[in-house]
Design an enzyme around this catalytic site. Structure first.
Site, PDB file in Angstrom:
ATOM      1  N   ILE A  12       0.817  -1.216   0.000  1.00  0.00           N
ATOM      2  CA  ILE A  12       0.000   0.000   0.000  1.00  0.00           C
ATOM      3  C   ILE A  12       0.859   1.279   0.000  1.00  0.00           C
ATOM      4  CG2 ILE A  12      -0.294   0.312   2.516  1.00  0.00           C
ATOM      5  CD1 ILE A  12      -3.329   0.751   1.900  1.00  0.00           C
ATOM      6  N   VAL A  34       1.477  -3.275   8.528  1.00  0.00           N
ATOM      7  CA  VAL A  34       1.329  -2.208   7.547  1.00  0.00           C
ATOM      8  C   VAL A  34       1.656  -0.844   8.174  1.00  0.00           C
ATOM      9  CG1 VAL A  34      -1.178  -1.816   7.840  1.00  0.00           C
ATOM     10  CG2 VAL A  34      -0.123  -1.461   5.612  1.00  0.00           C
ATOM     11  N   ASP A  35       1.403  -0.711   9.460  1.00  0.00           N
ATOM     12  CA  ASP A  35       1.720   0.529  10.193  1.00  0.00           C
ATOM     13  C   ASP A  35       3.228   0.811  10.117  1.00  0.00           C
ATOM     14  OD1 ASP A  35       1.427   2.704  11.880  1.00  0.00           O
ATOM     15  OD2 ASP A  35       1.000   1.522  13.686  1.00  0.00           O
ATOM     16  N   SER A 122      -7.180  -5.035  10.686  1.00  0.00           N
ATOM     17  CA  SER A 122      -7.326  -6.019  11.781  1.00  0.00           C
ATOM     18  C   SER A 122      -7.001  -7.467  11.414  1.00  0.00           C
ATOM     19  CB  SER A 122      -8.744  -5.988  12.398  1.00  0.00           C
ATOM     20  OG  SER A 122      -8.921  -4.874  13.235  1.00  0.00           O
ATOM     21  N   THR A 123      -6.662  -7.748  10.138  1.00  0.00           N
ATOM     22  CA  THR A 123      -6.491  -9.165   9.760  1.00  0.00           C
ATOM     23  C   THR A 123      -5.074  -9.696   9.934  1.00  0.00           C
ATOM     24  OG1 THR A 123      -6.040  -8.713   7.420  1.00  0.00           O
ATOM     25  CG2 THR A 123      -8.355  -8.982   8.074  1.00  0.00           C
ATOM     26  N   GLY A 124      -4.166  -8.845  10.440  1.00  0.00           N
ATOM     27  CA  GLY A 124      -2.801  -9.308  10.689  1.00  0.00           C
ATOM     28  C   GLY A 124      -2.611  -9.536  12.177  1.00  0.00           C
ATOM     29  N   ILE A 125      -1.851  -8.652  12.792  1.00  0.00           N
ATOM     30  CA  ILE A 125      -1.503  -8.761  14.213  1.00  0.00           C
ATOM     31  C   ILE A 125      -2.757  -8.805  15.097  1.00  0.00           C
ATOM     32  CG2 ILE A 125      -0.384  -7.488  16.112  1.00  0.00           C
ATOM     33  CD1 ILE A 125       1.623  -6.496  13.810  1.00  0.00           C
ATOM     34  N   TYR A 126      -3.834  -8.123  14.698  1.00  0.00           N
ATOM     35  CA  TYR A 126      -5.052  -8.081  15.511  1.00  0.00           C
ATOM     36  C   TYR A 126      -5.942  -9.319  15.356  1.00  0.00           C
ATOM     37  CZ  TYR A 126      -4.391  -3.281  17.298  1.00  0.00           C
ATOM     38  OH  TYR A 126      -3.944  -2.159  17.971  1.00  0.00           O
TER      39      TYR A 126
END
Ligand code: AR6
Length: 176
Positions: A12, A34-35, A122-126
């Site tokens: 992204i 991604v952050d 939210s679909t990675g680390i969360y």
């Protein structure tokens, strides 16, 4: 007519759109996933902008969103939203994920931006289950677009094959 929703596979941080959305945490001061990629690519100006927002408004609660400049990124702005941590599905996760998409879109509209790119919040680390999260993302964005003329274009940027397949299937069903 071309759909207002497009699926893209990739990173992204490389996408030239008016605004990209960051899957942030409440501190707004960066993290992994991604952050981390967005902060690395944007450089120190983004962190400085986030610190300023943080000083003015405090932490960003799950479901909420804030907007900043984009530093060295090709985008003009970054919308930072905090998705829910998956806790099994009984902790308002669905509503909070809808809020994260809706509040991000509202900032894009309010700033007059024509295009926005979302990661799969939210679909990675969360840990949010991917198929459920993709359905919420797709339906929330589709509903929003039926009542708003801006943004004109929404990109779902999928980092991996599984999310790309999930979103492509949803777009194909939607177009029928
Ligand atoms: N471009 C597009 N998507 C990406 C990229 C990229 N460069 N990198 C990862 N993804 P995550 P979350 C996908 O973990 O689950 C951070 O530490 C990834 O494959 O980035 O909302 C924050 O500070 C996944 O599908 O975000 C928070 O603490 C999606 O982006 C926490 O992680 C989201 O994964 C937020 O967790």
């Amino acid at each position: 007519m071309q759909s207002r929703i497009q699926i893209v596979q990739g990173d992204i941080t490389t996408i030239s759109v008016d605004a990209i959305v960051n899957a942030a945490n409440p501190s707004l001061l960066g993290g992994g996933g991604v952050d981390g990629a967005i902060h690395r690519a944007a450089g120190p100006a983004l962190l400085a902008a986030c610190k300023k927002v943080r000083q003015q408004q405090g932490e960003c609660a799950p479901g909420h969103a804030v907007i900043t400049e984009a530093g060295d990124l090709p985008a003009k702005a970054v919308v930072h939203t905090v998705g829910p941590v998956w806790r099994g599905g009984e902790a308002q996760e669905e509503r909070l994920l809808q809020d994260a998409y809706r509040n991000s879109l509202q900032l894009v509209t309010d700033n007059g931006y024509r295009s926005v790119a979302f990661p799969a919040i939210s679909t990675g680390i969360y840990g949010y289950p991917r198929a459920a999260a993709a359905l919420i993302a797709f339906n929330t964005v589709s509903d929003y677009l039926t009542t708003h003329s801006l943004p004109e274009q929404v990109y779902f940027v999928c980092y991996d094959d599984e999310n790309t397949r999930l979103y492509q299937r949803l777009l194909a069903q939607h177009a029928l």
